[in-house]
Write a protein that holds these residues in place. Sequence first.
Motif, PDB file in Angstrom:
ATOM      1  N   ASP A 103       0.868  -1.183   0.000  1.00 32.11           N
ATOM      2  CA  ASP A 103       0.000   0.000   0.000  1.00 32.11           C
ATOM      3  C   ASP A 103       0.898   1.224   0.000  1.00 32.11           C
ATOM      4  O   ASP A 103       1.665   1.436   0.945  1.00 32.11           O
ATOM      5  N   LEU A 104       0.849   2.010  -1.088  1.00 32.82           N
ATOM      6  CA  LEU A 104       1.762   3.137  -1.269  1.00 32.82           C
ATOM      7  C   LEU A 104       1.007   4.362  -1.782  1.00 32.82           C
ATOM      8  O   LEU A 104      -0.125   4.249  -2.270  1.00 32.82           O
ATOM      9  N   PRO A 105       1.629   5.538  -1.725  1.00 33.15           N
ATOM     10  CA  PRO A 105       1.030   6.705  -2.378  1.00 33.15           C
ATOM     11  C   PRO A 105       0.891   6.457  -3.875  1.00 33.15           C
ATOM     12  O   PRO A 105       1.562   5.584  -4.441  1.00 33.15           O
ATOM     13  N   PRO A 106       0.020   7.212  -4.566  1.00 34.14           N
ATOM     14  CA  PRO A 106      -0.211   6.974  -5.992  1.00 34.14           C
ATOM     15  C   PRO A 106       1.018   7.284  -6.833  1.00 34.14           C
ATOM     16  O   PRO A 106       1.923   8.012  -6.388  1.00 34.14           O
ATOM     17  N   PRO A 107       1.095   6.756  -8.044  1.00 32.58           N
ATOM     18  CA  PRO A 107       2.235   7.049  -8.920  1.00 32.58           C
ATOM     19  C   PRO A 107       2.368   8.538  -9.201  1.00 32.58           C
ATOM     20  O   PRO A 107       1.367   9.271  -9.291  1.00 32.58           O
ATOM     21  N   ALA A 108       3.603   8.972  -9.375  1.00 29.35           N
ATOM     22  CA  ALA A 108       3.842  10.373  -9.747  1.00 29.35           C
ATOM     23  C   ALA A 108       3.319  10.660 -11.152  1.00 29.35           C
ATOM     24  O   ALA A 108       2.913  11.792 -11.446  1.00 29.35           O
ATOM     25  N   LEU A 109       3.320   9.661 -12.025  1.00 27.86           N
ATOM     26  CA  LEU A 109       2.769   9.824 -13.366  1.00 27.86           C
ATOM     27  C   LEU A 109       1.249   9.860 -13.271  1.00 27.86           C
ATOM     28  O   LEU A 109       0.635   9.031 -12.611  1.00 27.86           O
ATOM     29  N   ILE A 110       0.639  10.822 -13.951  1.00 28.59           N
ATOM     30  CA  ILE A 110      -0.785  11.105 -13.774  1.00 28.59           C
ATOM     31  C   ILE A 110      -1.645  10.224 -14.660  1.00 28.59           C
ATOM     32  O   ILE A 110      -1.326   9.982 -15.824  1.00 28.59           O
ATOM     33  N   GLY A 111      -2.786   9.767 -14.105  1.00 28.15           N
ATOM     34  CA  GLY A 111      -3.763   9.005 -14.879  1.00 28.15           C
ATOM     35  C   GLY A 111      -4.044   7.668 -14.238  1.00 28.15           C
ATOM     36  O   GLY A 111      -3.147   7.019 -13.687  1.00 28.15           O
ATOM     37  N   ALA A 112      -5.315   7.233 -14.319  1.00 29.09           N
ATOM     38  CA  ALA A 112      -5.693   5.950 -13.720  1.00 29.09           C
ATOM     39  C   ALA A 112      -4.926   4.794 -14.349  1.00 29.09           C
ATOM     40  O   ALA A 112      -4.626   3.798 -13.683  1.00 29.09           O
ATOM     41  N   HIS A 113      -4.598   4.915 -15.661  1.00 31.44           N
ATOM     42  CA  HIS A 113      -3.877   3.841 -16.337  1.00 31.44           C
ATOM     43  C   HIS A 113      -2.483   3.623 -15.752  1.00 31.44           C
ATOM     44  O   HIS A 113      -1.901   2.551 -15.903  1.00 31.44           O
ATOM     45  N   GLY A 140      14.107  -9.620  -7.833  1.00 29.11           N
ATOM     46  CA  GLY A 140      14.637  -9.770  -6.485  1.00 29.11           C
ATOM     47  C   GLY A 140      14.787  -8.481  -5.726  1.00 29.11           C
ATOM     48  O   GLY A 140      15.437  -8.454  -4.672  1.00 29.11           O
ATOM     49  N   LEU A 141      14.181  -7.395  -6.218  1.00 25.07           N
ATOM     50  CA  LEU A 141      14.298  -6.100  -5.560  1.00 25.07           C
ATOM     51  C   LEU A 141      13.088  -5.867  -4.663  1.00 25.07           C
ATOM     52  O   LEU A 141      11.972  -6.306  -4.963  1.00 25.07           O
ATOM     53  N   GLY A 142      13.310  -5.139  -3.566  1.00 27.89           N
ATOM     54  CA  GLY A 142      12.304  -5.046  -2.526  1.00 27.89           C
ATOM     55  C   GLY A 142      11.506  -3.756  -2.514  1.00 27.89           C
ATOM     56  O   GLY A 142      11.326  -3.082  -3.541  1.00 27.89           O
ATOM     57  N   ASP A 143      11.061  -3.380  -1.299  1.00 29.97           N
ATOM     58  CA  ASP A 143      10.133  -2.259  -1.147  1.00 29.97           C
ATOM     59  C   ASP A 143      10.751  -0.921  -1.539  1.00 29.97           C
ATOM     60  O   ASP A 143      10.043  -0.036  -2.023  1.00 29.97           O
ATOM     61  N   ASP A 144      12.054  -0.759  -1.324  1.00 33.20           N
ATOM     62  CA  ASP A 144      12.687   0.496  -1.716  1.00 33.20           C
ATOM     63  C   ASP A 144      12.543   0.728  -3.218  1.00 33.20           C
ATOM     64  O   ASP A 144      12.288   1.858  -3.668  1.00 33.20           O
ATOM     65  N   ALA A 145      12.705  -0.328  -3.989  1.00 32.08           N
ATOM     66  CA  ALA A 145      12.567  -0.215  -5.446  1.00 32.08           C
ATOM     67  C   ALA A 145      11.126   0.111  -5.817  1.00 32.08           C
ATOM     68  O   ALA A 145      10.870   0.943  -6.699  1.00 32.08           O
ATOM     69  N   ALA A 146      10.161  -0.540  -5.167  1.00 33.32           N
ATOM     70  CA  ALA A 146       8.750  -0.277  -5.462  1.00 33.32           C
ATOM     71  C   ALA A 146       8.389   1.169  -5.164  1.00 33.32           C
ATOM     72  O   ALA A 146       7.704   1.844  -5.955  1.00 33.32           O
ATOM     73  N   GLU A 147       8.836   1.662  -4.027  1.00 30.36           N
ATOM     74  CA  GLU A 147       8.526   3.044  -3.649  1.00 30.36           C
ATOM     75  C   GLU A 147       9.153   4.025  -4.638  1.00 30.36           C
ATOM     76  O   GLU A 147       8.515   5.000  -5.053  1.00 30.36           O
ATOM     77  N   ALA A 148      10.387   3.778  -5.036  1.00 25.11           N
ATOM     78  CA  ALA A 148      11.061   4.666  -5.985  1.00 25.11           C
ATOM     79  C   ALA A 148      10.392   4.628  -7.352  1.00 25.11           C
ATOM     80  O   ALA A 148      10.310   5.642  -8.042  1.00 25.11           O
ATOM     81  N   ALA A 149       9.907   3.445  -7.759  1.00 24.98           N
ATOM     82  CA  ALA A 149       9.236   3.328  -9.054  1.00 24.98           C
ATOM     83  C   ALA A 149       8.043   4.262  -9.132  1.00 24.98           C
ATOM     84  O   ALA A 149       7.809   4.912 -10.161  1.00 24.98           O
ATOM     85  N   LEU A 150       7.273   4.338  -8.073  1.00 23.67           N
ATOM     86  CA  LEU A 150       6.102   5.210  -8.059  1.00 23.67           C
ATOM     87  C   LEU A 150       6.483   6.672  -7.866  1.00 23.67           C
ATOM     88  O   LEU A 150       5.917   7.560  -8.506  1.00 23.67           O
ATOM     89  N   ARG A 151       7.441   6.925  -7.003  1.00 26.17           N
ATOM     90  CA  ARG A 151       7.765   8.290  -6.577  1.00 26.17           C
ATOM     91  C   ARG A 151       8.612   9.051  -7.579  1.00 26.17           C
ATOM     92  O   ARG A 151       8.394  10.258  -7.821  1.00 26.17           O
ATOM     93  N   ASP A 152       9.551   8.382  -8.226  1.00 24.42           N
ATOM     94  CA  ASP A 152      10.602   9.099  -8.948  1.00 24.42           C
ATOM     95  C   ASP A 152      10.486   9.051 -10.465  1.00 24.42           C
ATOM     96  O   ASP A 152      11.249   9.718 -11.163  1.00 24.42           O
ATOM     97  N   ALA A 153       9.562   8.269 -10.992  1.00 25.81           N
ATOM     98  CA  ALA A 153       9.479   8.136 -12.452  1.00 25.81           C
ATOM     99  C   ALA A 153       9.023   9.433 -13.099  1.00 25.81           C
ATOM    100  O   ALA A 153       8.116  10.114 -12.607  1.00 25.81           O
TER     101      ALA A 153
END
Length: 423
Positions: free
Chosen positions: A242-252, A268-281
């Motif tokens: 459960d994380l904040p929404p993606p930085a990229l806009i849109g339901a898709h 094999g990458l963990g929660d840090d990678a998941a959080e960065a994927a949403l936050r920094d893209a």
Amino acid sequence: MTARSDVILDRMMALHPKIIDLTLDRVWRLLDALGNPQSDLPPVIHIAGTNGKGSTLAMIRAGLEGAGKRAHAYTSPHLARFHERIRLAGELITEEHLTAVLDECDAANDGIPITYFEITTCAAILAMARTPADYTLLEVGLGGRLDSTNVIDRPALTVITPVSYDHPQFLGETLPEIAREKAGILKPGVTCVVSRQHPDAMAVIDARAEEIGAPLLVQGRDWDAWEERGRFVYQDLRGLIDLPPPALIGAHQFQNAGAAIMALRHLGLGDDAAEAALRDATWPARMQRLRSGPLLDMAPRAEFWLDGGHNAACGETLAETLTRLPMRDTHLVCGMMNTKDVAGYMAPLEPHAASLTAVSIPGETNTLPAADTARHAAASGIPASTAESVEEAVRIITARDATARILICGSLYLAGRVLRDHG
């Protein structure tokens, strides 16, 4: 001053075959002449699909970098400069490096007919093979099976984002035909992350995977992602995130983020990678808010957005995104290519557009004339007119409504022109 790489790229355009045919023969020939650099790439993540390839790649890259990994990335098309297509260990390729690999590929090709995309893909592979990194992200240019990027015998992972109708002259008129081309990136024994698909497309992907022995991780079967109370929720057999929404806009982008996180977890990458994927893209011209530049100087009270989506599925996605923005009249400035399903793109936008001002895309021989774009918009029920340029369209719109929301849309080529002139 014209960059030397631009001169070489212009020269490469002249090598284009008289008939465009999807084949890997020219690519294999040139890669062999270059010493087969594709064999020396860091582990490859190969991404195909009709919509969402670029956004998914951007989120995987952000996740890898958030986990301390260095990633190459090859994407297309570019928006402002060709250099955007090639990232080496996270950084855009330099002019000096780009010029060197283009020169080397041009010399190795020795004047033999080859497409622009084929020879520049070989240049990107050459540059990435010679630069240390942990991963290589390759975005398919067109289709998959016969795309110039499909030269990796055993990638670390493949990804297929949603398949829909596009490029029928090359990929086929039906979803199964198009899906068959996308599924061409599947490799024996190599796992593929698959976003939610139309059943007709999924059946083809499943059949190909079973035929060659490619394990699938399918949205809705092995993992899923959705929005819940404004949050991003992801679930697979390992548990729930459960994380904040993606930085990229849109339901898709929730679906694209889910594919990215499944890919990262498989690696094999963990929660840090998941959080960065949403936050920094970041991914320009995908429902991008313009916050500075000459357009804002022209109309400081207006709200400007830019989107490069150009097929019917993109029109549906864009319409859904507009429903999530605060209430405000939205005026479209639209330019499209003459190879696209213009009516299919316009139809879902009709309930959300107060008006559409059509423009021809400067410098593009395949632009749809503004009058034709306006005609399609009017047929869809959108009040439509034409303008000579984006700037004129903005003046017309803001003369009526100084606080308008203005969405420039319809083509990545138009989006690139706007970013070059106003980004």
